[in-house]
Design an enzyme around this catalytic site. Structure first.
Site, PDB file in Angstrom:
ATOM      1  N   ASP A  93       0.819  -1.203   0.000  1.00  0.00           N
ATOM      2  CA  ASP A  93       0.000   0.000   0.000  1.00  0.00           C
ATOM      3  C   ASP A  93       0.857   1.259   0.000  1.00  0.00           C
ATOM      4  OD1 ASP A  93      -2.360  -1.454   0.030  1.00  0.00           O
ATOM      5  OD2 ASP A  93      -2.486  -1.481   2.221  1.00  0.00           O
ATOM      6  N   TYR A 108       6.936  -9.899   7.247  1.00  0.00           N
ATOM      7  CA  TYR A 108       6.872  -8.452   7.415  1.00  0.00           C
ATOM      8  C   TYR A 108       7.418  -8.081   8.792  1.00  0.00           C
ATOM      9  CZ  TYR A 108       3.650  -7.801   3.441  1.00  0.00           C
ATOM     10  OH  TYR A 108       3.079  -7.759   2.194  1.00  0.00           O
TER      11      TYR A 108
END
Length: 250
Positions: free
Chosen positions: A54, A114
């Protein structure tokens, strides 16, 4: 027509970009990478990434595949310097890897990881790279909640709504908070991730850390499979894609 497929490994600071994936009326990492490689190879190059990030999200390790027509293999494999010269400083090409012509950067990935970074005092050098949060957090309780993620596979409650995925099932293999340099680091690994999943998990775990909800509430949120029950998504600035694994890439 002779085409050969390659993977390119890149890293990028996402602060200036509207995510990875090309979109109209916005500057993205994919758009700039495709333009740079098209210029270098003197033919249209279209990449396909291992996923999408994003706006504002960073990547320390990101893979994309691309095809070259009638390639000079030695030129392709030595192209990093030329490609990097055409890319902005916030995007770096790291490796080019020859792969089978049916290799797929997105569907062949077997695991991803992540990290999310938080800091607790104002620091100009962490701007757009870590989330400043001034609340005191119960890290031990947050880690107990994170361990509960291993007991589930359906994470609909942490998924952005109206996505085009066939399933919201994921297998999480690691989820832990650790003290980092001047802050806190959350590491999470899974076979796949849903849109907005890590930021939604973080937002819910922070509520645990603030004692706004308890472990029983956290389990109920997961079992509800309802995104509106989970916490708000935390800011994108602290999120980094740090690892993507393939059986054939070392």
């Amino acid at each position: 027509m002779n085409k050969k497929r390659y993977f390119i490994q890149i890293a990028y600071d996402g602060s200036l970009y509207h995510g990875w994936q090309t979109q109209p009326n916005a500057i993205t990492v994919q758009e700039l990478l495709d333009k740079a490689m098209s210029v270098f190879f003197r033919q249209p190059i279209e990449t396909l990434g291992c996923g999408r990030t994003d706006t504002g999200v960073h990547a320390k390790e990101f893979y994309a595949h691309f095809d070259v027509e009638n390639p000079d293999e030695s030129k392709v494999l030595s192209a990093l310097g030329g490609i990097n010269a055409l890319l902005p400083y916030q995007i770096a090409a790291k490796r080019i890897i020859p792969v089978a012509n049916d290799a797929h950067a997105r569907f062949d990935a077997t695991a991803r990881a992540y990290k999310y970074y938080l800091h607790f005092e104002k620091d100009p050098f962490k701007l757009n790279r870590s989330w400043l949060i001034k609340d005191r957090l119960d890290i031990d309780l947050m880690n107990k909640a994170a361990e509960l993620l291993f007991n589930y596979t359906d994470f609909s409650c942490f998924s952005k709504s109206n996505t085009q995925t066939f399933t919201n099932n994921c297998k999480i293999t690691k989820a832990i908070f650790e003290q980092g340099e001047d802050g806190l680091v959350f590491t999470i690994e899974a076979d796949r991730f849903l849109r907005n999943m890590v930021r939604a998990i973080m937002g819910t775990l922070v509520r645990i850390g603030k004692h706004e909800i308890n472990l029983a509430d956290f389990k109920a949120i997961i079992e509800s499979k309802n995104r509106s029950n989970a916490g708000q998504s935390v800011p994108a600035c602290g999120l980094y894609l740090v690892k993507v694994q393939y059986e054939y890439v070392k």
